[in-house]
Motif scaffolding. Structure first.
Motif, PDB file in Angstrom:
ATOM      1  N   LYS A   3       0.806  -1.223   0.000  1.00  0.00           N
ATOM      2  CA  LYS A   3       0.000   0.000   0.000  1.00  0.00           C
ATOM      3  C   LYS A   3       0.840   1.273   0.000  1.00  0.00           C
ATOM      4  O   LYS A   3       0.283   2.372  -0.023  1.00  0.00           O
ATOM      5  N   THR A   4       2.149   1.150   0.047  1.00  0.00           N
ATOM      6  CA  THR A   4       2.986   2.346   0.130  1.00  0.00           C
ATOM      7  C   THR A   4       3.205   3.019  -1.209  1.00  0.00           C
ATOM      8  O   THR A   4       3.576   4.187  -1.256  1.00  0.00           O
ATOM      9  N   GLY A   5       3.031   2.297  -2.310  1.00  0.00           N
ATOM     10  CA  GLY A   5       3.357   2.870  -3.603  1.00  0.00           C
ATOM     11  C   GLY A   5       4.810   2.698  -3.976  1.00  0.00           C
ATOM     12  O   GLY A   5       5.302   3.381  -4.878  1.00  0.00           O
ATOM     13  N   LEU A   6       5.530   1.792  -3.298  1.00  0.00           N
ATOM     14  CA  LEU A   6       6.927   1.548  -3.660  1.00  0.00           C
ATOM     15  C   LEU A   6       7.016   1.040  -5.098  1.00  0.00           C
ATOM     16  O   LEU A   6       7.944   1.377  -5.828  1.00  0.00           O
ATOM     17  N   LEU A   7       6.038   0.209  -5.503  1.00  0.00           N
ATOM     18  CA  LEU A   7       5.956  -0.213  -6.905  1.00  0.00           C
ATOM     19  C   LEU A   7       5.296   0.910  -7.688  1.00  0.00           C
ATOM     20  O   LEU A   7       4.182   1.327  -7.390  1.00  0.00           O
ATOM     21  N   LEU A   8       5.989   1.408  -8.704  1.00  0.00           N
ATOM     22  CA  LEU A   8       5.552   2.624  -9.386  1.00  0.00           C
ATOM     23  C   LEU A   8       4.336   2.416 -10.272  1.00  0.00           C
ATOM     24  O   LEU A   8       3.572   3.350 -10.515  1.00  0.00           O
ATOM     25  N   SER A   9       4.152   1.231 -10.818  1.00  0.00           N
ATOM     26  CA  SER A   9       2.981   0.908 -11.633  1.00  0.00           C
ATOM     27  C   SER A   9       2.864  -0.612 -11.665  1.00  0.00           C
ATOM     28  O   SER A   9       3.692  -1.313 -11.080  1.00  0.00           O
ATOM     29  N   GLU A  10       1.845  -1.131 -12.332  1.00  0.00           N
ATOM     30  CA  GLU A  10       1.682  -2.583 -12.369  1.00  0.00           C
ATOM     31  C   GLU A  10       1.015  -3.016 -13.666  1.00  0.00           C
ATOM     32  O   GLU A  10       0.456  -2.209 -14.413  1.00  0.00           O
ATOM     33  N   LEU A  11       1.083  -4.336 -13.894  1.00  0.00           N
ATOM     34  CA  LEU A  11       0.530  -4.927 -15.113  1.00  0.00           C
ATOM     35  C   LEU A  11      -0.516  -5.974 -14.746  1.00  0.00           C
ATOM     36  O   LEU A  11      -0.931  -6.081 -13.585  1.00  0.00           O
ATOM     37  N   GLN A  12      -0.914  -6.777 -15.720  1.00  0.00           N
ATOM     38  CA  GLN A  12      -2.001  -7.736 -15.520  1.00  0.00           C
ATOM     39  C   GLN A  12      -1.756  -8.775 -14.417  1.00  0.00           C
ATOM     40  O   GLN A  12      -2.701  -9.134 -13.705  1.00  0.00           O
ATOM     41  N   PRO A  13      -0.535  -9.292 -14.230  1.00  0.00           N
ATOM     42  CA  PRO A  13      -0.363 -10.322 -13.195  1.00  0.00           C
ATOM     43  C   PRO A  13      -0.772  -9.890 -11.799  1.00  0.00           C
ATOM     44  O   PRO A  13      -1.066 -10.746 -10.956  1.00  0.00           O
ATOM     45  N   THR A  14      -0.806  -8.577 -11.529  1.00  0.00           N
ATOM     46  CA  THR A  14      -1.215  -8.131 -10.195  1.00  0.00           C
ATOM     47  C   THR A  14      -2.472  -7.277 -10.231  1.00  0.00           C
ATOM     48  O   THR A  14      -2.713  -6.476  -9.329  1.00  0.00           O
ATOM     49  N   GLY A  15      -3.288  -7.436 -11.279  1.00  0.00           N
ATOM     50  CA  GLY A  15      -4.629  -6.871 -11.206  1.00  0.00           C
ATOM     51  C   GLY A  15      -5.026  -5.848 -12.236  1.00  0.00           C
ATOM     52  O   GLY A  15      -6.204  -5.484 -12.322  1.00  0.00           O
ATOM     53  N   GLU A  16      -4.084  -5.325 -13.036  1.00  0.00           N
ATOM     54  CA  GLU A  16      -4.486  -4.346 -14.044  1.00  0.00           C
ATOM     55  C   GLU A  16      -5.027  -5.045 -15.291  1.00  0.00           C
ATOM     56  O   GLU A  16      -4.627  -6.164 -15.623  1.00  0.00           O
ATOM     57  N   ASN A  17      -5.913  -4.375 -15.985  1.00  0.00           N
ATOM     58  CA  ASN A  17      -6.444  -4.850 -17.259  1.00  0.00           C
ATOM     59  C   ASN A  17      -6.014  -3.850 -18.324  1.00  0.00           C
ATOM     60  O   ASN A  17      -6.571  -2.757 -18.422  1.00  0.00           O
ATOM     61  N   LEU A  18      -5.004  -4.224 -19.099  1.00  0.00           N
ATOM     62  CA  LEU A  18      -4.418  -3.282 -20.041  1.00  0.00           C
ATOM     63  C   LEU A  18      -5.326  -2.971 -21.219  1.00  0.00           C
ATOM     64  O   LEU A  18      -5.098  -2.002 -21.944  1.00  0.00           O
ATOM     65  N   SER A  19      -6.348  -3.789 -21.447  1.00  0.00           N
ATOM     66  CA  SER A  19      -7.257  -3.536 -22.567  1.00  0.00           C
ATOM     67  C   SER A  19      -8.369  -2.567 -22.198  1.00  0.00           C
ATOM     68  O   SER A  19      -9.186  -2.207 -23.040  1.00  0.00           O
ATOM     69  N   VAL A  20      -8.411  -2.136 -20.940  1.00  0.00           N
ATOM     70  CA  VAL A  20      -9.414  -1.186 -20.465  1.00  0.00           C
ATOM     71  C   VAL A  20      -8.722   0.142 -20.186  1.00  0.00           C
ATOM     72  O   VAL A  20      -7.603   0.175 -19.672  1.00  0.00           O
TER      73      VAL A  20
END
Length: 663
Positions: free
Chosen positions: A601-618
């Motif tokens: 929850k700190t935001g140490l990871l600057l962004s993310e992709l599909q393996p951790t919950g993002e849907n790149l087609s949306v």
């Protein structure tokens, strides 16, 4: 006295922090940088921060050694740790943690290593290695069972730079997995103008370990799955042997390793092999000649002029990139080598982290300790010894030679026999007078592995074990009554030395060092000391409302800002994991999982992709509403790579919850 050290540490933190942020943010184009979030901005944005559960971003740069240390610890705390879970009977009690341990952690790890080593361009390109073999790449594709590169236009590196800016310089194109469209590697480059192109031993060692851990994950095969086929004498890359290799791959499908994964595992191994050759032939420093020379065989230094130390200096850089602050500097005076020395000091953590990475590779290349589905080294492979190995034994031999040289230099340059402790800084002729607690822990972790290697002479193994015993005694003697360790200890007096403080990373690596010394010596007092340090952390640094440890013992002084870094993540995961396994106390596991939850929850990871919950087609900027956005929406003109920021600012008041990180 401890309050005096705390005050000094706070002053140093404030002064250093202001200088660092100002220097970085005023030296680059505003269009590529998100703003710094100070306390006033944090207060203004409290509702949004509370909703999205993120902290203030103070420095969106990428620090290679810390990010790779974190990537390795995330992987080691995944499937290997879950296996121990089951052995210890914790599987039912810890089932709720399985996804975080075995899926989210590895995904974060892979985001970092893939972007750093395959697409960012932040390092010396693999194709520039003097030992790069262009024809090998085609063979690696065939061995992995694919015809084309999984990601077109990548830029694999084999010597990683120290730091860089993870902002993209064009809109990233991650393709569309559902439609079979691969990512476009050329769109995932970082801005080379903002790379710190120094090569540091810790950077190379941390990268090496992460590479090999991922190569192991992609190329390992359970010996029970090895099968002898009638046509097993066929080289698996030949057309006539393709069915045999396909059968083998099918037999381990449950491991969820794809053909592309196998290719990247092979490529990581290739990058690591070229790195080790460079370490042995281009990057060791001899002070008498004042230049980088190949590491000689049978290296046993005495430290005298006729037998000087030959070691890995803190920083080297490509000759064409070398800069000097001296206005009278003449570049023609530099040695006519590819690389030149920028900082000749030897850092203990550099040596320990590089040694640990080399030992990971040595284990990986040993067919008696690592079972591979493919013939990586002589004696490996599922096809009965007939397949031509990808690499000869030259690279493992070089790795052992370099590892032994590092240990001999640690004992000769960094060991203070009068104090019974390592010192953090040294040159070929002078030793420092203090040791960082975390450096002592890192050294012990690496030396434990080295002492267990069968190829090491009995004489050297015995000497290393004695050094571990003495360093453990030193840590035992200079532990504070409450269990804490000063960040820097004067080895002559045992007093805290500048910079004073009691950081979380110091405590966690001290825990690891104490546990190593306990395993080597059997002295139960060392195990008890590790537990006392853990209790100190629980009592003094744990912030239950945030599921985080404060990064430093400054609560009594009203310090609210905690600068969280990838090193904090790496040190804490490693310390708690090893303590849990040693004590078999499930409370430590629970605390580790609380900490992982807080770190997400700190935001140490600057962004993310599909393996951790993002849907790149949306088009939604944050599809899973967890405060970690898609790369293109993470900041700057074109976005930020899904890697760890070098630091984030977490606001933890000493009393009350002004900006809680939880909903």
């Amino acid at each position: 006295m401890k309050q005096l050290y705390l005050a000094a540490s706070l002053l140093l933190l404030l002064v250093a922090g202001q200088g660092c942020v100002t220097g970085i943010y005023h030296s680059v184009a505003d269009s590529l940088r998100p703003p710094t979030l100070d306390e006033e901005v944090l207060a203004e944005q409290a509702p949004e921060l509370r909703k999205k559960r993120i902290a203030g971003l103070t420095n969106p740069r990428f620090t290679t050694d810390e990010a790779m240390l974190a990537a390795s610890e995330l992987l080691l705390t995944a499937d290997p740790f879950w296996s121990r879970f089951e052995e210890l009977g914790w599987a039912d009690e810890g089932f709720a943690y399985r996804e975080q341990l075995t899926e989210t952690g590895p995904a974060y790890s892979r985001y970092n290593i893939d972007h750093l080593m395959l697409t960012s361009g932040m390092g010396v390109p693999l194709t520039a290695s003097p030992h790069f073999n262009p024809s090998l790449n085609r063979r690696l594709l065939l061995m992995a069972g694919i015809e084309d590169y999984p990601i077109p236009n990548t830029m694999p590196t084999y010597l990683e730079y120290a730091t860089g800016d993870p902002h993209f310089v064009q809109l990233p194109n991650y393709g569309d997995a559902d439609r079979g469209i691969p990512p476009q590697g050329e769109t995932l480059r970082w801005n080379p103008d903002w790379f710190d192109a120094h090569l540091e031993p810790a950077t190379l060692g941390a990268g090496l370990k992460a590479q090999i851990l991922w190569a192991k994950r992609f190329l390992w095969m359970d010996p029970a799955d090895l099968r002898e086929e009638d046509d097993s004498t066929v080289d698996p890359i030949d057309d006539t042997g393709a069915d045999t290799l396909e059968d083998v791959f099918d037999s381990i499908a449950e491991a969820e390793v794809t053909d592309a994964d196998r290719y990247f595992g092979l490529q990581f191994a290739e990058m690591a092999a070229n790195k080790i050759i460079a370490l042995a032939t281009q990057l060791t420093y001899e002070t008498f000649e004042d230049r980088l020379i190949p590491l000689p065989e049978n290296y046993e230094p005495l430290g005298w002029d006729d037998d000087p130390f030959i070691y890995f200096p803190h920083q080297v850089i490509e000759r064409d990139l070398f800069e000097s602050d001296d206005p009278d500097f003449d570049p023609d005076t530099l040695p006519l080598d590819v690389y030149v020395v920028a900082d000749e000091r030897s850092h203990l953590d550099d040596q320990a982290i590089l040694l640990d990475g080399l030992l990971e590779f040595i284990e990986f290349s040993d067919p008696n300790r690592f079972t591979s589905v493919l013939p990586l080294f002589p004696g490996m492979g599922s096809v009965s010894g007939a397949a031509r190995p990808i690499f000869t034994n030259r690279v493992p031999v070089l790795a052992r030679r370099v590892a032994e040289a590092i240990v001999r230099n640690m004992l000769g340059m960094h060991w203070d026999k009068n104090a019974g402790s390592f010192v953090t800084y040294a040159t070929a002729t002078r030793k420092g007078k203090a040791v960082r607690s975390r450096d002592a822990g890192l050294a012990l972790v690496a030396l434990e592995r080295f002492a267990a290697e069968r190829w090491v002479s009995e004489e050297l193994r015995k000497e290393v074990r004695e050094i571990v015993r003495k360093q453990g005694t030193f840590l035992l003697e200079y532990q504070y009554k409450d269990g804490a360790y000063a960040d820097m200890i004067d080895v002559s007096s045992g007093d805290a030395a500048e910079p004073a403080g009691f950081q979380l990373t110091s405590q966690m690596y001290a825990i690891r060092g104490l546990l190593v010394a306990y395993r080597i010596t059997g002295d139960f007092r060392l195990r008890q000391a590790a537990w006392r340090t853990y209790l100190y952390l629980e009592k003094t640094l744990w912030a239950p409302a945030h599921n985080l440890y404060r990064v430093e013992d400054l609560v009594a002084m009203g310090q609210k800002h905690n600068v969280v870094t990838p090193l904090v993540l790496a040190a804490t995961l490693g310390g708690l994991r090893e303590l849990a396994l040693e004590t078999r106390d499930f409370r430590v596991v629970s605390r580790m999982m609380d900490f992982i939850d807080g770190m997400e929850k700190t935001g140490l990871l600057l962004s993310e992709l599909q393996p951790t919950g993002e849907n790149l087609s949306v088009e939604d900027w944050d599809f899973d509403d967890d405060g970690i956005t898609k790369p293109q929406f993470a900041g700057g003109r074109f976005g930020l790579a899904p890697v760890f920021s070098s630091e984030v600012l977490v606001y933890i008041p000493s009393t009350g919850d002004i900006i809680p990180l939880d909903d």
